[in-house]
Design an enzyme around this catalytic site. Structure first.
Site, short mmCIF file in Angstrom:
data_model
loop_
_atom_site.label_atom_id
_atom_site.label_comp_id
_atom_site.label_asym_id
_atom_site.label_seq_id
_atom_site.Cartn_x
_atom_site.Cartn_y
_atom_site.Cartn_z
CG ASP A 117 31.13 37.28 27.93
OD1 ASP A 117 31.30 38.59 28.36
OD2 ASP A 117 32.03 36.14 27.19
CB CYS A 170 34.12 39.96 34.21
SG CYS A 170 33.59 39.18 32.30
NE ARG A 226 39.19 34.11 25.12
CZ ARG A 226 39.11 34.48 25.44
NH1 ARG A 226 39.27 35.63 26.83
NH2 ARG A 226 38.59 35.76 24.18
CD1 TRP A 236 39.45 39.25 38.31
CD2 TRP A 236 40.40 40.48 39.47
NE1 TRP A 236 40.35 38.65 39.59
CE2 TRP A 236 40.61 39.19 39.95
CE3 TRP A 236 41.05 42.01 40.44
CZ2 TRP A 236 41.52 38.51 40.97
CZ3 TRP A 236 41.78 41.28 41.98
CH2 TRP A 236 42.38 40.00 41.84
CG ASP A 237 37.19 38.60 32.05
OD1 ASP A 237 36.79 37.34 32.42
OD2 ASP A 237 36.35 38.48 30.77
CG MET A 238 38.27 33.74 36.77
SD MET A 238 37.77 31.92 36.33
CE MET A 238 38.44 30.72 37.31
CG ASN A 239 37.77 34.89 30.45
OD1 ASN A 239 36.51 35.06 30.42
ND2 ASN A 239 38.14 35.61 29.42
CG ASP A 272 37.41 44.26 27.72
OD1 ASP A 272 38.12 42.47 27.80
OD2 ASP A 272 36.93 43.99 28.58
CG ASP A 273 42.21 39.70 26.68
OD1 ASP A 273 42.60 39.86 26.61
OD2 ASP A 273 41.41 38.64 26.09
#
Ligand code: GLA
Length: 722
Positions: A541, A519, A437, A471-474, A360-361
């Protein structure tokens, strides 16, 4: 099938069990006549109600009867005697906003063309009806697609400018339905980060009810879904009309009750912060809306959505195939890892059946916390001195595939990318951009920014053996503006989404063998358009098993369980501190695309043995998760019980999962009435050693005996005997 009766100028659209009827009225507009359970193809002109109402306005030369405010209209616009919510709003170069859209022709085609620049459903016979405003030179093409094996019609619109001057579209909704009474309730999926898509039900009252997002993403605050249901509609019976927009940005659904004591529903791109300049010879395409009708309540509606998305939307390379069972290191390590720690996690799950390790990140740039590094898609060699290769090799050696996390749309202020291109973030000169963030959103309306993303992500995917991408987007969008748009800055939010689809298209299609999971801070962008690219999405989450019963229950209203990524995590739970049994966490995660997210290297051998058993249990029911019909039995929002069944299409197998949240001494009986079985088939319920007909299991039900303690689950395997 789609039929056109010349005599009464009526279109009949027929999907499975559904009729949708409208006609060309003699003044040239489209008069909606019926939408609902299938009826014979008859002349419905008798049903039109045209009484003049006091203090109204009538179309010119029409006598006192022809007020658009009374008619049911397929494509209402502003300024022509219809005061309800309109579907389209125009403004020409002189500032004139009135259009008089009149029917000019139609065509019926057997295969629906793909929408330009946007995800859309495959297949289906399609009707395209063209309306034209002579003065402005605007042609509106209304598209309707029918699905013969499902109670589904999809709609979208395209607006073409055939004049010599540009005009703007200030509202470009995708559909309008007028219902002939107002006795409806709305179902929506509002929520928040960590509490996404919790089903909500409200009675419609006079005025306009709006369900929308203005965050630049489809959002956890409100999903692009609305259903209209009757007062007595429940899981099993009653009318339910479900609308779901195939779109990932700002949307709006509006349900308006007015003087006619009727409801009008419209929806599509949110017109808040929207205006689009349509230049001469250009076309604007609005996103597709999916409309499901069911007389089998929410359950029937949901199963239609699920079948539709599995058969006609989600990438058919993956949708019905075995999904990766991942071990993800996020909750295990957060940013604090090195090669050795990751390899230990891999070692610990070898042989459990978990088949994919997802890093992950934190593997890239200078990313040791969430304040730096986003945008720098090259390996963090301080943390992982030999790069990704030793970890990938270690995973492969242990029989695991390898997955990697990206957040392609973002950049931190503290990153090489930002230092090189501070102007690439969404901003307006002279105003310091907001951070979320500690990060900015890249301006996807600019080609060079999209190209950078595609190239940098592709480079990592090309240079390493990667089987899976998360594929995230926060964060949501702010400062919606890009200098190149100038005064057309109200195009920004939609252009961002088109840019997103462009990079998804290029990256996902560029790596056809890579499995992509969506995500956005968990489930903040869980919508059909994202499912077009990503066969599954990290649902939330919040991995607490109890909270997940609400979240997964609500999400399943329109999205298949196989689209919901669900992980078993550690206790006390990291989001709410709750402690639930290990098996409970697995049982709830098994009602979706299951996986793990905890530090397995710290588990005892017997706990790893538990994981092995859980994966075996999942494997035994996986075909039901991928292909089965979902029946929701008990709603945890309404009672101290959650129960869902997955039933095979041929009704020979089923799995029942039940959770009792709170243990109450001498509390209520936990009674569950099964659903979806064949009445006359005899089934065996393995765990109870009970053999009964489907009719008995559904009508008499099962008493579920739970062990002591809160948040206990039980699962039952139901198999046809004869
Ligand atoms: C988001 C995701 C999490 C995790 C973190 C990493 O919050 O939803 O699953 O990937 O980002 O920063």
């Amino acid at each position: 099938m789609i039929y056109f009766e010349k005599e009464n100028q009526t279109f009949y659209l027929e999907s499975k069990n559904v009729s949708y009827v409208f006609c060309v009225q003699n003044l040239g507009f489209l008069n909606h006549l019926y939408y609902g359970k299938r009826i014979p193809r008859e002349d419905l002109s008798f049903s039109v109600f045209t009484k003049d109402r006091g203090h109204g306005a009538n179309l010119p030369n029409s006598g006192r009867r022809e007020s658009l405010d009374i008619y049911h209209n397929e494509c209402p616009t502003f300024g022509r005697s219809d005061y309800r919510e309109s579907m389209l709003a125009f403004c020409d170069h002189l500032g004139v906003r009135v259009v008089d859209l009149k029917y000019v022709g139609h065509e019926i085609i057997n295969q629906k063309p793909k929408l330009k620049g946007m995800p859309s459903l495959r297949g289906g016979q399609t009707l395209i009806v063209k309306l034209k405003d002579e003065r402005m030179g605007a042609i509106v093409a209304l598209h309707y697609t029918v699905y013969e094996n499902l109670p589904v019609i999809t709609r979208h619109i395209e607006v073409f400018n055939e004049s010599e001057n540009a005009f703007s579209l200030d509202r470009a909704f995708s559909f309008c339905i007028d219902y002939p009474d107002k006795e409806w309730e709305t179902i929506t999926l509002p929520g928040a980060h960590l509490r996404e898509r919790v089903m909500d039900r409200n009675k419609l009252i006079h005025g306009t009810f709006t369900a929308d997002s203005n965050r630049g993403v489809s959002s956890s605050q409100m999903n692009p879904f609305l259903a209209l249901v009757r007062k007595d509609t429940n899981e099993n019976q009653g009318d339910a009309y479900g609308f779901n927009l195939v779109y990932s940005g700002n949307f709006a659904f509006k349900a308006h009750v007015g003087q006619n004591e009727e409801v009008r529903v419209v929806g599509g791109l949110n017109d808040y912060d929207f205006s689009w300049e349509v230049k001469p010879n250009e076309k604007f395409v609005a996103p597709e809306v999916v409309m499901v009708y069911s007389d089998e309540g929410f359950g029937g509606m949901s199963r239609a959505f699920h079948d539709l998305y599995r058969d006609y939307l989600i990438n058919d390379r993956f949708v019905k195939k075995t999904r990766p069972i991942v071990i993800n290191n996020w909750e295990a390590t957060y940013f604090d890892f090195d090669t050795e720690k990751l390899c230990k996690i891999i070692d610990s799950v070898a042989g459990t059946g978990i088949d994919t390790f997802v890093l992950d990140d934190g593997w890239f740039g200078v990313r040791n916390h969430d304040r730096s590094g986003l945008g720098d898609w090259f390996v963090n060699l301080n943390k992982l001195p030999q790069g990704l290769t030793p970890i990938i090799r270690h995973a492969h050696k242990n029989g695991l595939k390898f997955g990697l996390w990206f957040e392609p749309e973002m950049v931190n202020g503290d990153s090489d990318l930002y230092r090189a291109h501070p102007d690439w973030v969404i901003h307006a000169d002279g105003i310091e951009a907001c951070v979320g963030r500690d990060q900015y959103v890249l301006d996807l309306t600019r080609k060079e920014v999209c190209d950078y993303i595609v190239n940098s992500v592709s480079k990592i995917l090309k240079e390493n053996e990667i089987d899976y991408v998360k594929w995230d987007m926060n964060r949501p969008l702010t400062e919606n503006y890009s200098a190149w748009l100038g005064k057309n800055s109200k195009e920004f939010s939609h252009r961002y989404v088109l840019g997103l689809y462009d990079i998804c298209e290029r990256i996902v299609n560029g790596f056809p063998n890579v499995f992509f999971e969506g995500c956005a801070s968990g489930g903040c962008r869980f919508d059909p358009a994202m499912l077009y690219y990503f066969p599954q999405i990290w649902t939330s989450d919040d991995s607490d098993a109890y909270m997940r019963t609400f979240i997964q229950y609500g999400t399943s209203l329109c999205y298949p369980v196989s689209a919901q990524s669900c992980h078993v995590s550690v206790c006390p739970n990291h989001q709410c501190g709750r402690v639930t049994p290990f098996q409970t966490r697995a049982d709830i995660a098994h009602l979706g695309a299951t996986g793990y997210e905890l530090d397995t290297s710290k588990l005892e051998q017997n706990e790893l043995g538990e994981i092995k058993k859980q994966v075996e249990q999942y494997k035994a029911m996986e075909d039901l998760v991928l292909h089965g019909d979902l029946y929701r039995l008990n709603n945890p929002l309404q009672e101290n019980l959650f129960a869902e069944m997955l039933v095979s299409k041929d009704k020979t197998r089923a799995i029942l999962t039940v959770m009792r949240p709170l243990c109450k001494p001498n509390g209520e009986r936990s009674k569950v009435y099964l659903k979806g079985l064949d009445e006359n088939t005899v089934y065996n319920v393995a765990e109870l050693d009970l053999t009964k007909t489907g009719a008995t299991l559904m009508r008499v039900g099962l008493n579920i005996g739970f062990p002591m303690g809160d948040f206990q689950t039980k699962t039952f395997t139901i198999t046809k005997v004869s």
